[in-house]
Design a protein around this motif. Structure first.
Motif: not given
Length: 499
Positions: A445-454
């Motif tokens: 979901i975060v990648h679909a929002h052009q974001g990153q997860v760490l």
């Protein structure tokens, strides 16, 4: 493979095309070399007989300039040499005497020299079977020629000095013939060497083809041979090997996903089947029937949740766009924290004071991300572990962090936390009904929002999960995109050609 396909393959093979291209280059190069050599030789020989004629003409002119004198035509011819000859012409261009090479085409040479100024060298190619000749006309005032044989003395108006050029022509013809033979021989030898070199050079490709056929036949562990020498063939083999490795990983992922999915579905299906068998045997009745139906409903809900999670991951993997609405991440987080405090009243779950955090995206999916992160932090930590959520704004994005002071994740497990169906503690996860898809869904979901997860974790200290999303609302994002496109267009217009 039929004959037609073999012929088509042979005509389009790399080896045949290389040989054809090499043959064209060799023929072109050798032919150009032969033509240039013949042209240079012909030019050299032309200049040589021109110099010879000029030198001889100058000697005769010096003799004539000494004053009135009588000369013997045969003596003049002998003095000049074999390739040279003399034509003695009168005032009306009549031929009074001719010697040496001039005898064969005296009339033609006289006619040619009459059209050119004195001292100009003219050429006569001759008819079939005749020699080529060059001539120059020399005025002879005061000269008397003794023709001998009891003939009268004559006072010529001019002398025409001639030279036989057939020797030069035959030399050029011989050179061209030898060069053609040399070109043919060199072409055959070089093509034979090229065939050997190509055969040796194409061996790595042949081995690659055999290995690829073996892989296609099912030997999936086979890989193309490499020598680590940096050659084009070696780089091609490494690229193909990487493609095969990626395909193998993808197939392994699919097999693992299928196995994990069937494993996850097996437990609720077994539970449902067990209760149904018990009911069919008459072992469930009265209040027990309600209990059985409740268990069956719970297991059906568990399967439904798993199927929905898998369907969501499939949609996100396919790159389907998410909704683009203005969302306040702080409001979403406050709602999730409030629900979690009601569900887990004995746990310390807090949201640090945070300013409005506008983002563009799907509110339901972003809320699912927050619920999964908070739920993981609560379910996979011991009772009494505090969980806090922090939202901060950076220069171009928003950062949401879920922090707990639980036991943490071991370093060897940390790289696998986003794998689907993976659990660090299977028994604990299953006790809470987890499927191992929570963080995988968060990442998708975060990648679909052009974001990153760490994810950062230290054993005995706790775990910190951070997501970063682009900051702004739809109007601001649209204006920013428009400005970026405008700057890009302006840059293309002002870019200097060739740079």
């Amino acid at each position: 493979m039929n004959l037609r396909s073999r012929v088509t393959w042979s005509r389009s093979s790399v080896r045949l095309r290389l040989l054809a291209g090499l043959a064209v280059l060799l023929v072109s190069g050798l032919t150009a070399s032969a033509v240039i050599s013949a042209s240079l030789l012909e030019d050299f020989l032309d200049k040589r007989y021109e110099r010879t004629l000029e030198a001889s003409a100058n000697r005769l002119a010096e003799v004539i300039d000494r004053g009135p004198q009588t000369a013997d035509a045969d003596q003049l011819a002998a003095l000049l040499g074999t390739p040279l000859g003399i034509i003695v012409v009168g005032t009306e261009n009549e031929i009074l005497e001719s010697t040496g090479s001039a005898t064969t085409a005296a009339d033609e040479l006289v006619a040619l020299c009459a059209t050119e100024p004195a001292g100009t060298i003219v050429s006569y190619d001759g008819d079939e079977g005749e020699h080529g000749l060059a001539a120059v006309r020399i005025p002879s005032p005061g000269l008397t020629v003794d023709r001998g044989r009891a003939e009268d003395l004559v006072a010529p108006a001019a002398l025409i000095l001639t030279m036989d050029t057939s020797v030069d022509d035959s030399t050029i013809d011989s050179l061209i013939g030898r060069q053609l033979a040399l070109v043919g021989t060199a072409l055959l030898v070089l093509l034979a060497l090229a065939v050997i070199v190509l055969r040796l050079g194409m061996r790595p490709l042949a081995r690659m083809a055999r290995t690829a056929d073996a892989i296609a036949e099912g030997h999936l562990t086979e890989r193309l041979p490499t020598r680590r020498n940096g050659s084009e063939v070696d780089r091609l083999a490494e690229a193909v090997n990487r493609a095969f490795d990626a395909q193998a990983r993808a197939e392994a992922t699919v097999r693992s996903l299928a196995a994990d999915t069937s494993h996850e579905l097996r437990t609720p299906l077994s539970t449902i089947s067990g209760w149904l068998d018990l009911h069919r045997q008459g072992g469930v009745s009265g209040p027990g029937l309600e209990t059985a139906l409740e268990h069956i409903e719970n297991e059906v809900g568990r399967m439904r949740l798993l199927v929905e999670d898998l369907a969501l991951l499939a949609r996100l993997d396919a790159g389907r766009p998410v909704e683009q609405n203005d969302v306040d991440l702080t409001v979403l987080a406050a709602g999730v924290i409030e629900d979690a405090q009601i569900i887990y009243p004995q746990r310390s779950i807090t949201l640090a004071p945070a300013p409005p955090a506008p983002v563009v995206g799907d509110a339901n999916r972003l809320q699912q991300v927050l619920r999964n992160l908070v739920g993981n932090a609560v379910q996979h930590t011991p009772a009494g572990t505090a969980v806090s959520v922090e939202i901060t704004r950076r220069r171009d994005d928003l950062q949401l962090t879920v922090v707990d002071n639980g036991p943490g994740i071991s370093p060897q497990d940390l790289p696998r936390v986003f794998e689907r169906f993976w659990r660090a503690e299977a028994s604990r996860s299953r006790a809470y009904g987890g499927s191992g898809l929570g963080l995988a869904i968060v990442e998708a979901i975060v990648h679909a929002h052009q974001g990153q997860v760490l994810v950062e974790s230290e054993v005995g200290v706790g775990t910190r999960v951070t997501i970063r999303l682009p900051y702004g609302n739809r109007r601001r994002r649209s204006a920013q995109d428009h400005a970026e496109r405008k700057a890009e267009v302006a840059g293309r217009r002002t870019r200097v050609p060739g740079l």
